[in-house]
Structures are given as C-alpha cells and as structure tokens.
Design an enzyme around this catalytic site. Structure first.
Site, PDB file in Angstrom:
ATOM      1  N   ARG A   1       1.918   7.388  -8.137  1.00  0.00           N
ATOM      2  CA  ARG A   1       0.871   6.393  -7.877  1.00  0.00           C
ATOM      3  C   ARG A   1      -0.319   6.496  -8.825  1.00  0.00           C
ATOM      4  O   ARG A   1      -1.223   5.668  -8.768  1.00  0.00           O
ATOM      5  CB  ARG A   1       0.368   6.537  -6.435  1.00  0.00           C
ATOM      6  CG  ARG A   1       1.406   6.178  -5.396  1.00  0.00           C
ATOM      7  CD  ARG A   1       1.017   6.641  -4.001  1.00  0.00           C
ATOM      8  NE  ARG A   1      -0.152   5.969  -3.462  1.00  0.00           N
ATOM      9  CZ  ARG A   1      -0.137   4.766  -2.877  1.00  0.00           C
ATOM     10  NH1 ARG A   1       1.008   4.085  -2.808  1.00  0.00           N
ATOM     11  NH2 ARG A   1      -1.232   4.236  -2.373  1.00  0.00           N
TER      12      ARG A   1
ATOM     13  N   ASP B   1       6.063  17.939  -4.250  1.00  0.00           N
ATOM     14  CA  ASP B   1       6.367  16.665  -3.613  1.00  0.00           C
ATOM     15  C   ASP B   1       6.595  15.634  -4.713  1.00  0.00           C
ATOM     16  O   ASP B   1       6.641  15.981  -5.892  1.00  0.00           O
ATOM     17  CB  ASP B   1       5.261  16.234  -2.643  1.00  0.00           C
ATOM     18  CG  ASP B   1       3.955  15.834  -3.324  1.00  0.00           C
ATOM     19  OD1 ASP B   1       3.937  15.567  -4.539  1.00  0.00           O
ATOM     20  OD2 ASP B   1       2.928  15.786  -2.626  1.00  0.00           O
TER      21      ASP B   1
ATOM     22  N   THR C   1      -6.512  18.049  -3.331  1.00  0.00           N
ATOM     23  CA  THR C   1      -5.831  17.149  -4.259  1.00  0.00           C
ATOM     24  C   THR C   1      -6.723  16.910  -5.471  1.00  0.00           C
ATOM     25  O   THR C   1      -7.872  16.483  -5.331  1.00  0.00           O
ATOM     26  CB  THR C   1      -5.502  15.820  -3.564  1.00  0.00           C
ATOM     27  OG1 THR C   1      -4.588  16.084  -2.493  1.00  0.00           O
ATOM     28  CG2 THR C   1      -4.866  14.840  -4.532  1.00  0.00           C
TER      29      THR C   1
ATOM     30  N   HIS D   1       1.564  12.664  -7.376  1.00  0.00           N
ATOM     31  CA  HIS D   1       1.018  11.728  -6.383  1.00  0.00           C
ATOM     32  C   HIS D   1       2.041  10.633  -6.043  1.00  0.00           C
ATOM     33  O   HIS D   1       1.690   9.487  -5.785  1.00  0.00           O
ATOM     34  CB  HIS D   1      -0.280  11.094  -6.894  1.00  0.00           C
ATOM     35  CG  HIS D   1      -1.313  10.893  -5.829  1.00  0.00           C
ATOM     36  ND1 HIS D   1      -2.304  11.805  -5.569  1.00  0.00           N
ATOM     37  CD2 HIS D   1      -1.512   9.881  -4.946  1.00  0.00           C
ATOM     38  CE1 HIS D   1      -3.080  11.368  -4.600  1.00  0.00           C
ATOM     39  NE2 HIS D   1      -2.621  10.203  -4.194  1.00  0.00           N
TER      40      HIS D   1
ATOM     41  N   GLN E   1      -5.832  18.257   4.098  1.00  0.00           N
ATOM     42  CA  GLN E   1      -5.949  17.917   2.684  1.00  0.00           C
ATOM     43  C   GLN E   1      -7.366  17.449   2.401  1.00  0.00           C
ATOM     44  O   GLN E   1      -7.945  16.690   3.187  1.00  0.00           O
ATOM     45  CB  GLN E   1      -4.951  16.819   2.317  1.00  0.00           C
ATOM     46  CG  GLN E   1      -5.052  16.361   0.883  1.00  0.00           C
ATOM     47  CD  GLN E   1      -5.525  14.921   0.774  1.00  0.00           C
ATOM     48  OE1 GLN E   1      -6.097  14.375   1.704  1.00  0.00           O
ATOM     49  NE2 GLN E   1      -5.294  14.314  -0.365  1.00  0.00           N
TER      50      GLN E   1
ATOM     51  N   ARG F   1      13.519  12.237  -0.905  1.00  0.00           N
ATOM     52  CA  ARG F   1      14.043  11.224   0.010  1.00  0.00           C
ATOM     53  C   ARG F   1      15.143  11.744   0.928  1.00  0.00           C
ATOM     54  O   ARG F   1      15.630  10.997   1.789  1.00  0.00           O
ATOM     55  CB  ARG F   1      14.613  10.036  -0.795  1.00  0.00           C
ATOM     56  CG  ARG F   1      13.588   9.283  -1.630  1.00  0.00           C
ATOM     57  CD  ARG F   1      12.593   8.551  -0.749  1.00  0.00           C
ATOM     58  NE  ARG F   1      11.616   7.801  -1.535  1.00  0.00           N
ATOM     59  CZ  ARG F   1      10.460   8.302  -1.972  1.00  0.00           C
ATOM     60  NH1 ARG F   1      10.153   9.555  -1.709  1.00  0.00           N
ATOM     61  NH2 ARG F   1       9.631   7.555  -2.675  1.00  0.00           N
TER      62      ARG F   1
ATOM     63  N   SER G   1      -4.481  13.889   5.850  1.00  0.00           N
ATOM     64  CA  SER G   1      -5.268  13.396   4.729  1.00  0.00           C
ATOM     65  C   SER G   1      -6.759  13.345   5.071  1.00  0.00           C
ATOM     66  O   SER G   1      -7.145  13.043   6.202  1.00  0.00           O
ATOM     67  CB  SER G   1      -4.797  11.990   4.342  1.00  0.00           C
ATOM     68  OG  SER G   1      -5.660  11.412   3.389  1.00  0.00           O
TER      69      SER G   1
ATOM     70  N   TYR H   1       0.820  -1.199   0.000  1.00  0.00           N
ATOM     71  CA  TYR H   1       0.000   0.000   0.000  1.00  0.00           C
ATOM     72  C   TYR H   1       0.861   1.260   0.000  1.00  0.00           C
ATOM     73  O   TYR H   1       0.594   2.225  -0.724  1.00  0.00           O
ATOM     74  CB  TYR H   1      -0.941  -0.006   1.201  1.00  0.00           C
ATOM     75  CG  TYR H   1      -1.655   1.306   1.404  1.00  0.00           C
ATOM     76  CD1 TYR H   1      -2.645   1.717   0.522  1.00  0.00           C
ATOM     77  CD2 TYR H   1      -1.302   2.157   2.457  1.00  0.00           C
ATOM     78  CE1 TYR H   1      -3.276   2.941   0.684  1.00  0.00           C
ATOM     79  CE2 TYR H   1      -1.935   3.375   2.621  1.00  0.00           C
ATOM     80  CZ  TYR H   1      -2.919   3.758   1.731  1.00  0.00           C
ATOM     81  OH  TYR H   1      -3.533   4.978   1.887  1.00  0.00           O
TER      82      TYR H   1
ATOM     83  N   TYR I   1      -9.955  15.806  -0.503  1.00  0.00           N
ATOM     84  CA  TYR I   1     -10.469  15.293  -1.763  1.00  0.00           C
ATOM     85  C   TYR I   1     -11.908  15.798  -1.844  1.00  0.00           C
ATOM     86  O   TYR I   1     -12.707  15.532  -0.940  1.00  0.00           O
ATOM     87  CB  TYR I   1     -10.462  13.768  -1.792  1.00  0.00           C
ATOM     88  CG  TYR I   1      -9.097  13.138  -1.898  1.00  0.00           C
ATOM     89  CD1 TYR I   1      -8.460  13.056  -3.121  1.00  0.00           C
ATOM     90  CD2 TYR I   1      -8.466  12.625  -0.772  1.00  0.00           C
ATOM     91  CE1 TYR I   1      -7.209  12.458  -3.233  1.00  0.00           C
ATOM     92  CE2 TYR I   1      -7.215  12.023  -0.867  1.00  0.00           C
ATOM     93  CZ  TYR I   1      -6.592  11.940  -2.103  1.00  0.00           C
ATOM     94  OH  TYR I   1      -5.359  11.352  -2.207  1.00  0.00           O
TER      95      TYR I   1
ATOM     96  N   LYS J   1      -3.198  20.719  -5.146  1.00  0.00           N
ATOM     97  CA  LYS J   1      -2.131  19.720  -5.209  1.00  0.00           C
ATOM     98  C   LYS J   1      -2.377  18.751  -6.377  1.00  0.00           C
ATOM     99  O   LYS J   1      -3.477  18.219  -6.525  1.00  0.00           O
ATOM    100  CB  LYS J   1      -2.070  18.939  -3.895  1.00  0.00           C
ATOM    101  CG  LYS J   1      -0.970  17.896  -3.798  1.00  0.00           C
ATOM    102  CD  LYS J   1      -0.975  17.270  -2.416  1.00  0.00           C
ATOM    103  CE  LYS J   1       0.133  16.262  -2.231  1.00  0.00           C
ATOM    104  NZ  LYS J   1      -0.029  15.065  -3.065  1.00  0.00           N
TER     105      LYS J   1
ATOM    106  N   ARG K   1      -2.420   0.251  -9.789  1.00  0.00           N
ATOM    107  CA  ARG K   1      -1.270   0.010  -8.918  1.00  0.00           C
ATOM    108  C   ARG K   1      -1.095  -1.490  -8.690  1.00  0.00           C
ATOM    109  O   ARG K   1      -1.752  -2.079  -7.826  1.00  0.00           O
ATOM    110  CB  ARG K   1      -1.476   0.732  -7.575  1.00  0.00           C
ATOM    111  CG  ARG K   1      -1.748   2.224  -7.735  1.00  0.00           C
ATOM    112  CD  ARG K   1      -2.146   2.891  -6.440  1.00  0.00           C
ATOM    113  NE  ARG K   1      -2.578   4.265  -6.644  1.00  0.00           N
ATOM    114  CZ  ARG K   1      -3.145   5.028  -5.713  1.00  0.00           C
ATOM    115  NH1 ARG K   1      -3.352   4.534  -4.493  1.00  0.00           N
ATOM    116  NH2 ARG K   1      -3.526   6.259  -5.989  1.00  0.00           N
TER     117      ARG K   1
END
Length: 645
Positions: A537, A565, A430, A534, A402, A569, A380, A298, A404, A510, A439
């Site tokens: 993804r 974003d 987003t 994303h 965030q 890393r 989220s 995931y 949706y 975003k 995925r």
C-alpha cells in the site's frame, strides 16, 4: 457470593464443573464426585435460592445463571476445564461455555438428559399446576428421595426452587445456529422417560467440534444414580482429551487445528456448510461483490499500479514446499515463544485500521474472534474503537498495540501508558507510513475514513490529545488536530530510542525491508522486527516482503525475533515464511474480508482455516513444530527457470 462448591479437594490435572437440574443443588453431584478418580477435581455450581444460598432470590433466566457461573469460572484456566450439565443444567453449562469464550477455554462439554438448546422443551406452566401434580411428575422422573417427597416442609422447599427454575426454563430461547467450539458428549439414560437418543443427536448443530451420544443404564437421573458407571465414562473422555492435549501441544479446546477438515465434512452430513469459502484466496473477489465500493477500495487498494501487491503474491507462489515422507509427525505443536510469551501458533492478526468501514462492530468483533480461536491480535493506532474497549473483548489471548509515532510526544506517551494499563504486552511501531502512499482505488473514490471521523477513536478518547483542543471542540476540529499530529514525518531512529526510554514493553519495528535498517532498528532498542511493505500500500514497485526476509534475518543474526507480513493468504504461505526464517507471521486482508462478509464468525472461519492448513502443512512436510520448517523444505521456481534456460 461465589457459586462454586467443592466436595473432595484434590490437586487434579483436570477440572470438572457440574451444573444441577431444575430444583436441584450442588449436592446432587456428591456421589459422582466421590466416584471420580483423584486426577479429576470436581466442582459443582450452586444456583441462588437453595441450600447455602437460600437467602438469595432465585434467578429469573438461564442466561443469568450462566453469567454468574462464567464470572466465577473465568479464572479457572490453570488446567483443562470440563463442563457437565444435567437436564436444565445442560443449558446453563452450554450458555456458560459460550460466555467463557476467550476467558477460559472449555476442553469438552458434557450434556446429560437434556434436549438441544434450540428445541422446545414443552415445559408445563408449573404455576398452573397443583403441588400434587408436580410431585407425581417428580416420582415419574426419579432423582428426589421418597422421604423428601413425603416430608411437607422439605418438598415445599423443593417445589419453591423447581417452580422458579422452570419459569426460567420456559423463558429461555436459543437460536438454531448457536454453537460452542468445544467437543460435545451427550449422555442419555436408556430408560429416560423424558428424552431419547434420537432427540440427543440434534445437539450436533450446537458445536463446531466433535459430537458424540453415549447411553447410561437407567432413567432421567442415571448420571447421579449410577455414579460409578457415569464416572468411568467421564474419566475415559477426560483422560483421552488430556492425553491428546499433551501430545499435541496447547491446542484450543483439546483438538488439533487440522481437525477442522473432519468437522466440516461431518457437518456436511447434517446439511451444514462453512459460512465462507475455505479457499481464503477467493475472499477478495467475494468481498468485491458484497462490500460497499468505498469499503472494498479502502481494504483492497494498493499503491500505484499494484506492482508491489502482485510481487507479494508472486513471491509466495514462486516458492514450493517439498513434502517429506514417513516422518511420524502424528502430533504437531504449533506453539512458539515470542516477546516473553508462549503463543498458541506462529500467527498474529495484523493491525488494520478503521475496521468499522467493513462491519459495524469492527475491531470488537475481531478481538472476540481472536480470543475464541486463540490468535493474538495487534490493534491499530487508527482503530475505530478505543484500545480500552478492545481490551475488554480480548480475553486472555495476548494482545499487542501498534503505534504510529505521533509528532506530539505527549500524545504518544499517553497512548503507550494506556496500552500498558490495558494489558497490551508489546508495541509494534510502524515506520513505513510517514506519508500516505499513492493509492488509486482510494483516490478514485475520494475516500478516507479518517477524514470522516472513523479510525481516530484512540485519539478522541485520549486526554493528552483532547488537551490540545478547546472545550466543546466539534468533530471537525478533532479530525483536523488528528491530521496534524497523528504521524511524525520528521521522525528518525532517535524516536525509537525515545520510546524505549518511555516504556518497558518490548518494541517491534514494522516496515523493515533493508538489512541496514534492520541493524539500525536493533541498535536503537528494537526487541523484534516485522519485515513488511505495508501489504503493497505504500511504494509501488517495492521488493516483496518474502524476498526481503532472508537478508533481514541474516542481518540481525538471531539477536531479535523476525516476523513478516504482506501477501499472506493461506496456511501454506505461513509455512513458507517460517521456512525462510520468520519466527511468526501476521495476516491482514483475509481476516478483514471475513469480518466484512460474516462478522465475528467470518474472522473465526478465516483463522481456523489458516491454522488448519498450517497444521496440515507441518504434517505433510514431516514437521512436528514450526521450528522444524527449514529452508531445505523450499524450492524457488525462479532459480529452476533460470537453470533451465
């Protein structure tokens, strides 16, 4: 009753809060307060059951005393805060500092005449001792005037308080690994009959910051009996910390992020190593071996063949930073201004859904870690804990929500109202996930946390959402309704304009990669953009976010801030993004791996490593602030290769 007392009212540049010894009261620090200069405002904690709080019952636990103090001090964040605990008070101050995480940053902790919290203090059972025995011990240690010891009524009051405090002290337990982030200065008298310098050195394991042992002339009560000497030492540390803070910006706990390198190496002398690798690029492979397969799939999964995810990393790896020399960047200020707020660093925690998949505490642990380190957290919509629960753990660090955009606009508005009420200071809408990406890692495991009821807490706790369900609806019915309305695939730019009419919170959009979309977002009311694919993804074969960043930045021409974003890393990745035009950067998977591997401690570790590397990247490129990271400090290896051909 507020337990904080002040003897000499000053408008100082720092606050020093003092915690008394067993059987002692706030007045024990009267002479020390008088000896300290006017730029240090001194407060003392008055424990219940003594002096002007005599009518209250004495506390039964050290933790109770700390909880009361932390509540009283939570608003003391208008100037640098220092805590000083004497003898038993050192344990109360230590636990108070731990409780203040995210509410009021402690610049330095002073522990006087006290063995480390995890040590066995071997306190006798005072209830089994006669009054005469206790008075004899008080004479040996000092600190209580002889007239008090000779007065039956006065000594009776002291013994009542002392017996209660020692009972609390005997019940106290602290783990060997319990620690504060604040630097720690331990004070011990040269002739203290109860403690030695050797015993004090073990305090080092209880801080992740600097640890120093200082001696004062005198016995167990040297701190209060030699007030002038103690005041001079305290003043030196406090003024140095304040000067470093002023020169280095709003650094958490008075230290620079890059000081983490020294902390780790010093801790190594005592046999301590970091909980996880400091190379954050290795955490994914560690997580692969430690997390359940469904959880790892995931978090780590990308769309299709993974080409977009690889492109995100390649874009960072193909850019190189160009060091600059002899620029005198001794002090760096990482702070940035964004959405009307001053952020401690140009880094935010990206919204990642359903975090209990990797750790039982999920977003709650992440929010506490973000508050501790001082990094804003973007929650989220599809969190496993409600936005109210997360707000309670977020302290004073800015938090964003965030969104949706749901197809049921009543639910959308309800979520926004809850975010406003919960102290969230910006919305991040987003727009690149109207449909779930293809995925394979998730599909091969036939796994969705949401269809199993994880990650929909903001909906199941929402009154507008529940209004669309029959009374007593089963969990399966809630999941079905969530699947029907949680995202609106038919949404257009008009949805953004509708949202701007609903709330005054700044709205960041975003998922922007195309310059025309950037312009449209601003035209429809966006107050900021997040360049993102994303995390690879959604669309396999998409352009990388870093490659898209400069064109998006040019398209809006400075009218709104631009964040990014996807693929971040390391701290040097952050520096590269800032140099190419980002105002701030969101980091996602690394902190989630930290959460899965080591809970809150793992998230804190990831964030501190990221900020330390960013701080050093500034230093080594000769920059004193993120604003000084400019495109001329970047080379692109792709162009070099083409030129060579």
């Amino acid at each position: 009753m507020n337990g904080i007392r002040t003897f000499h009212h000053r408008d100082g540049t720092a606050r020093l809060v003092c915690f008394p010894h067993a059987g002692g009261g706030a007045s024990a620090f009267l002479a020390l307060s008088a000896a300290l200069p006017d730029d240090i405002e001194v407060h003392a904690v008055q424990y219940p059951g003594r002096q002007d709080r005599r009518s209250e019952p004495c506390a039964e636990a050290i933790e109770d005393l700390a909880a009361q103090a932390a509540t009283a001090l939570a608003g003391y964040d208008d100037r640098p805060l220092f805590l000083l605990g004497h003898s038993m008070g050192a344990l109360v101050a230590f636990e108070t500092a731990r409780l203040l995480r995210g509410r009021a940053a402690v610049t330095r902790l002073f522990a006087s005449a006290a063995r480390p919290p995890a040590a066995d203090w071997a306190e006798p059972d005072v209830d089994a001792l006669a009054d005469e025995q206790i008075v004899g011990e008080l004479r040996r240690l000092g600190g209580v005037p002889e007239p008090v010891l000779d007065d039956p009524e006065m000594i009776g009051e002291v013994l009542r308080q002392l017996r209660a405090d020692v009972r609390a002290l005997r019940r106290y337990r602290c783990g060997d690994d319990a620690a504060v982030a604040a630097p720690l200065t331990v004070l011990v008298g040269t002739d203290d009959p109860k403690n030695s310098v050797a015993q004090m050195r073990d305090w080092a394991r209880h801080t992740t910051g600097e640890h120093v042992v200082e001696t004062l002339h005198g016995g167990h009560f040297a701190l209060t009996e030699r007030a002038a000497e103690a005041a001079a030492l305290l003043t030196r540390y406090i003024r140095t910390d304040i000067a470093e803070r002023a020169n280095g910006g709003d650094r958490a706990n008075g230290t620079a992020p890059a000081d983490l390198v020294r902390e780790i190496l010093v801790a190594g002398v005592n046999g301590r190593r970091p909980p996880l690798s400091t190379d954050l690029t290795t955490l994914e492979e560690t997580a692969r071996t430690k997390l359940p397969p469904d959880a790892f799939a995931y978090v780590a999964g990308t769309a299709g063949s993974g080409a977009t995810g690889r492109a995100n990393r390649a874009a960072f790896e193909e850019r190189r930073l160009v060091p600059r020399m002899l620029r005198g960047a001794v002090h760096r200020d990482l702070t940035v201004r964004l959405a009307g707020q001053r952020l401690p660093a140009p880094v935010l925690l990206a919204p990642v859904a359903a975090q209990t998949v990797v750790h039982p505490q999920g977003e709650l642990a992440t929010a506490r870690a973000a508050a501790e380190v001082g990094v804003p957290f973007v929650l989220s919509t599809f969190a496993a804990h409600s936005l109210e629960e997360v707000a309670e753990q977020s302290g004073r660090v800015p938090r964003w929500f965030q969104l949706y955009l749901p197809s049921d606009r009543a639910v959308a508005e309800s979520l926004v109202r809850r975010a406003e009420a919960g102290g969230y200071t910006a919305l991040v809408v987003t727009v690149d996930a109207a449909y779930l990406g293809f995925r394979p890692m998730e599909l091969d495991n036939a796994y969705s946390p949401f269809l199993r009821g994880t990650g929909i807490a903001n909906f199941t706790t929402d009154p507008a959402f529940r209004a669309g369900l029959p009374d007593g609806a089963e969990p399966a019915a809630m999941v079905r309704r969530w699947a029907e309305i949680s995202i609106d695939p038919a949404a257009t730019w008009d949805g953004l304009a509708w949202l701007r009419d609903v709330t005054d919170l700044p709205v960041f959009v975003k998922g922007i990669l195309h310059p025309d979309d950037a312009r449209l977002a601003v035209e429809h009311g966006a107050r900021g953009l997040v360049v993102s694919n994303h995390g690879g993804r959604q669309l396999d074969g998409s352009t990388s976010a870093l490659d898209a960043l400069p064109a998006v930045r040019d398209a809006v021409a400075g009218r709104v801030p631009v964040l990014m974003d996807s693929g971040v890393r390391s701290g040097t990745d952050v520096a590269k993004a800032l140099a190419l035009g980002a105002d701030a950067v969101l980091v996602g998977r690394p902190y989630v791996y930290g959460l899965g591997l080591s809970g809150q401690q793992g998230v804190e570790h990831v964030l501190r490593c990221l900020l330390a590397e960013l701080d050093l990247a500034l230093a080594l490129t000769g920059c004193a602030s993120p604003a000084e990271l400019t495109p001329d400090l970047i080379t692109d290896q792709r162009f070099r290769s083409s030129a060579a051909e």
